[in-house]
Design an enzyme around this catalytic site. Structure first.
Site, PDB file in Angstrom:
ATOM      1  N   ASP A  22      36.823  17.975 -31.666  1.00 44.84           N
ATOM      2  CA  ASP A  22      37.529  19.137 -32.215  1.00 44.84           C
ATOM      3  C   ASP A  22      38.229  19.932 -31.119  1.00 44.84           C
ATOM      4  O   ASP A  22      39.306  20.474 -31.343  1.00 44.84           O
ATOM      5  CB  ASP A  22      36.559  20.051 -32.977  1.00 44.84           C
ATOM      6  N   HIS A  50      19.895  -2.056 -43.537  1.00 44.44           N
ATOM      7  CA  HIS A  50      18.661  -1.968 -42.754  1.00 44.44           C
ATOM      8  C   HIS A  50      18.275  -3.321 -42.193  1.00 44.44           C
ATOM      9  O   HIS A  50      17.654  -3.425 -41.140  1.00 44.44           O
ATOM     10  CB  HIS A  50      17.539  -1.371 -43.606  1.00 44.44           C
ATOM     11  N   CYS A  83      29.110  16.143 -26.507  1.00 44.11           N
ATOM     12  CA  CYS A  83      28.692  15.251 -27.595  1.00 44.11           C
ATOM     13  C   CYS A  83      29.879  14.681 -28.362  1.00 44.11           C
ATOM     14  O   CYS A  83      29.710  13.986 -29.357  1.00 44.11           O
ATOM     15  CB  CYS A  83      27.715  15.945 -28.540  1.00 44.11           C
ATOM     16  N   ARG A  92      22.198  19.834 -35.528  1.00 46.09           N
ATOM     17  CA  ARG A  92      23.342  20.722 -35.734  1.00 46.09           C
ATOM     18  C   ARG A  92      23.309  21.196 -37.180  1.00 46.09           C
ATOM     19  O   ARG A  92      23.155  20.386 -38.106  1.00 46.09           O
ATOM     20  CB  ARG A  92      24.630  19.967 -35.459  1.00 46.09           C
ATOM     21  N   GLU A 143      33.732  23.846 -29.310  1.00 48.11           N
ATOM     22  CA  GLU A 143      34.748  22.935 -29.834  1.00 48.11           C
ATOM     23  C   GLU A 143      35.991  23.688 -30.302  1.00 48.11           C
ATOM     24  O   GLU A 143      36.970  23.099 -30.731  1.00 48.11           O
ATOM     25  CB  GLU A 143      34.176  22.073 -30.962  1.00 48.11           C
TER      26      GLU A 143
HETATM   27  C1  PEP Z   1      33.175  17.215 -31.978  1.00 49.21           C
HETATM   28  O1  PEP Z   1      33.942  17.947 -32.598  1.00 49.21           O
HETATM   29  O2  PEP Z   1      33.405  16.777 -30.847  1.00 49.21           O
HETATM   30  C2  PEP Z   1      31.897  16.787 -32.588  1.00 49.21           C
HETATM   31  C3  PEP Z   1      31.012  16.114 -31.888  1.00 49.21           C
HETATM   32  O3  PEP Z   1      31.678  17.092 -33.887  1.00 49.21           O
HETATM   33  P1  PEP Z   1      32.316  16.318 -35.148  1.00 49.21           P
HETATM   34  O4  PEP Z   1      32.955  15.048 -34.617  1.00 49.21           O
HETATM   35  O5  PEP Z   1      31.185  16.064 -36.068  1.00 49.21           O
HETATM   36  O6  PEP Z   1      33.304  17.323 -35.648  1.00 49.21           O
HETATM   37 MG    MG Z   2      33.301  19.048 -34.321  1.00 51.78          MG
END
Ligand code: PEP
Ligand code: MG
Length: 573
Positions: A458, A192, A505, A335, A434
């Site tokens: 993913d 921190h 994302c 999520r 994904e």
């Molecule tokens: C992804 O799969 O792109 C994602 C953002 O989730 P994670 O990396 O947490 O699997």
């Molecule tokens: Mg993922």
């Protein structure tokens, strides 16, 4: 002249004279006490004073007109929770009772036990929480021993602080007008203290062992917060070199500051949302510091990892509320639990699997363990009364899973309604795209949801059949493959056909070339690690949507990874 290397904790170059600061707080006496009850009361009184002090600190930070201060208050919220944690309080009382030792000794013993647990964790962020335990204990010891950290006098000229360790409570009071930078002998990038240094814009290097032995007050020193290098007693030519670097850094920072709170718009005014990915509640502070338009992905599974029991509804509610309050009206996508694959949860005792990435994961577990799912959904819904929260379901592969998840959300809403507990009744629900099957039927799923967020990490692994953790197949884990570009284009089109918004994302969003390509393809939101936001926003301001659209059309006609790679490199050099 002497060079030492440490961990770069906060960027910037500082050139100045050393001010050493030492803590005497560990010089406490350990002695046997006569009356255990009196000693426990002594501890509880110190606890009360420490809590009052924290309350006052948090209130003044929240009331501050300085945006940085208000954001950092969340760190002390977490300290307040730690101080009130029965595990901590009962631990100290138990030691006084069992060992008949004074409160100071019991606190230090408890501190070391808890710190050792955090330090043994395999996640760097969690390891750094040991520093927070030390900080709250220091606060208590201060009240018990009346000893304080040597604080540099406020009227001192500017200097570079060199100290063994700097707790967040000390860092928050540092005045950038006097502190050119600081160097500590211990600490990590995710402490921190490091987060605060970054938020306050104070250059810092941490983890240089026994530096205090090498420096005296008034020595000249250079601190490079970018590389982690510290130079003691620099010669004239080194000073000249670093003065130039400092000048360049100041110019770069001024340019970044201009985009930090600027709208995320292209040159011709096309706006999208540039959001942050976070895994810990406190990282919302960092997201704000980098000017995030929202949180595009809060990986809630980190609340479940590294602890012996599953987080309660209350615990989760507090965490989600903290994030949404820190984000001050900006949207936050939470999520739902995404475990399995490379993320395990000790308290769940999940079975060993031959192919964990293709196994019992994420929404599959939640739909199977409705107790777990309902607890989380209720916590998210309760937090939605405090700001703009959106729910996102991970690892969706079919329409059925979306419909089932939505049923559970309706059940969670009903239960809260019956209990008279407030929530946002029109909370948006979206899914991660994904798994290729979901990408292919995006047009079928779109009517059921409010948004899509494409998880490219993913999506690449499943489309390319290349394990994202396996170095041997890195070459196959290929974001430039036309199949990936095509799937993303299809998902964007399917969402828009049904009037839904769509984001990315996965890590591809933080790559400036891909980000430009996605904007040209019509993406509505990009979510990434907070520091990447500045680069992407600055890039956007140099580009026009019309040009990016033309470019996206050219790229979608390409047939090989090589051609896509080359055209991305050539277009943005
Ligand atoms: C992804 O799969 O792109 C994602 C953002 O989730 P994670 O990396 O947490 O699997
Ligand atoms: Mg993922």
């Amino acid at each position: 002249m002497k060079k030492r290397e440490g961990i770069p904790a906060s960027t910037g170059i500082a050139i100045g004279q050393v001010k050493r600061v030492q803590s005497h707080l560990d010089e406490y006496l350990c002695y046997t006490i006569e009356n255990r009850e009196d000693e426990k009361l002594r501890f509880l009184r110190a606890l009360d004073v420490a809590l009052e002090e924290l309350n006052a600190l948090i209130a003044s930070m929240r009331a501050s007109s300085d945006e940085g201060q208000t954001q950092l208050a969340a760190i002390f919220d977490a300290h307040r929770e730690m101080l009130q944690d029965p595990l901590f309080i009962d631990g100290v009382k138990g030691k006084i009772e069992a060992e008949a030792i004074n409160a100071e000794a019991a606190i230090v013993n408890q501190r070391e036990e808890l710190a050792a647990i955090f330090e043994a964790m395999d996640n760097d962020y969690m390891r750094q929480r040991a520093a927070d335990i030390r900080d709250i204990c220091q606060r208590l010891l201060t009240h018990l021993t009346e000893k304080k950290l040597d604080k540099p006098a406020a009227e001192d000229d500017s200097y570079i602080l060199v100290t063994h360790d700097l707790h967040p409570s000390d860092t928050v009071t540092l005045n950038p007008a006097h502190i050119l930078g600081f160097i500590t002998e211990i600490g990590g990038k995710n402490s921190h203290t490091a987060i605060m240094a970054r938020t306050k814009g104070i250059p810092a290097v941490v983890g240089i062992v026994q530096l205090l032995d090498d420096v005296s007050d008034g020595d000249w020193i250079i601190l490079d917060g970018e590389s982690g290098t510290v130079i003691l007693e620099p010669d004239e030519s080194t000073l000249t070199h670093y003065r130039q670097l400092a000048e360049q850094f100041a110019q770069k920072k001024a340019a970044q500051n201009q985009v930090r709170f600027a709208p995320s718009r292209t040159k011709d005014g096309h706006q999208i949302e540039l959001a942050a990915n976070i895994g810990m509640t406190e990282e919302a502070t960092t997201a704000m510091a980098y000017g995030a338009d929202g949180i595009g992905l809060f990986r809630s599974e980190f609340l479940y990892m590294h602890q012996a029991t599953l987080p309660s509804e209350e615990e989760q509610f507090i965490a989600y509320r903290n994030v949404v309050q820190t984000m001050k009206g900006r949207p936050v996508i939470i999520r739902t639990l995404d475990i399995g694959g490379d993320k395990s949860v000790a308290s769940m005792d999940l079975p060993h699997e031959e192919n964990p990435f293709l196994g019992y994961r994420a929404i599959r577990i939640c739909l199977d363990r409705s107790d777990l799912f309902l607890t989380q959904l209720r916590a998210i819904l309760r937090a939605s009364a405090f700001g703009k929260i959106r729910i996102m379901y991970p690892m969706i592969s079919s329409l059925y899973e979306v419909q089932e998840a939505k049923k559970w959300l309706a059940i969670a809403k009903d239960s809260l309604r019956k209990e008279g507990i407030a929530f946002d009744p029109s909370i948006e629900q979206g899914i991660m795209i994904e798994i290729p099957s979901a990408a292919v039927i995006a047009d079928i799923i779109a009517p059921e949801v409010d948004f899509f967020s494409i998880g490219t990490n993913d999506l690449i692994q499943y489309t390319m059949a290349a394990d994202r953790m396996n170095e041997k197949v890195t070459a196959y884990y290929n974001p430039y493959h036309p199949a990936i570009v095509r799937l993303i284009a299809q998902v964007i089109q399917a969402a828009h056909q049904h009037g839904k918004w769509v984001g990315v994302c996965g890590e591809m969003a933080s790559d400036p070339h891909f980000a430009s390509l996605f904007i040209g393809m019509g993406i509505d939101e990009l979510s990434m690690s907070p520091p990447a936001i500045l680069t992407i926003r600055a890039n956007m301001q140099q580009q026009t949507l019309a040009d990016l659209q033309k470019f996206a059309q050219q790229v979608s006609a390409l047939t090989t990874s090589e051609a896509i790679y080359d055209s991305l490199q050539a277009a943005f050099h």
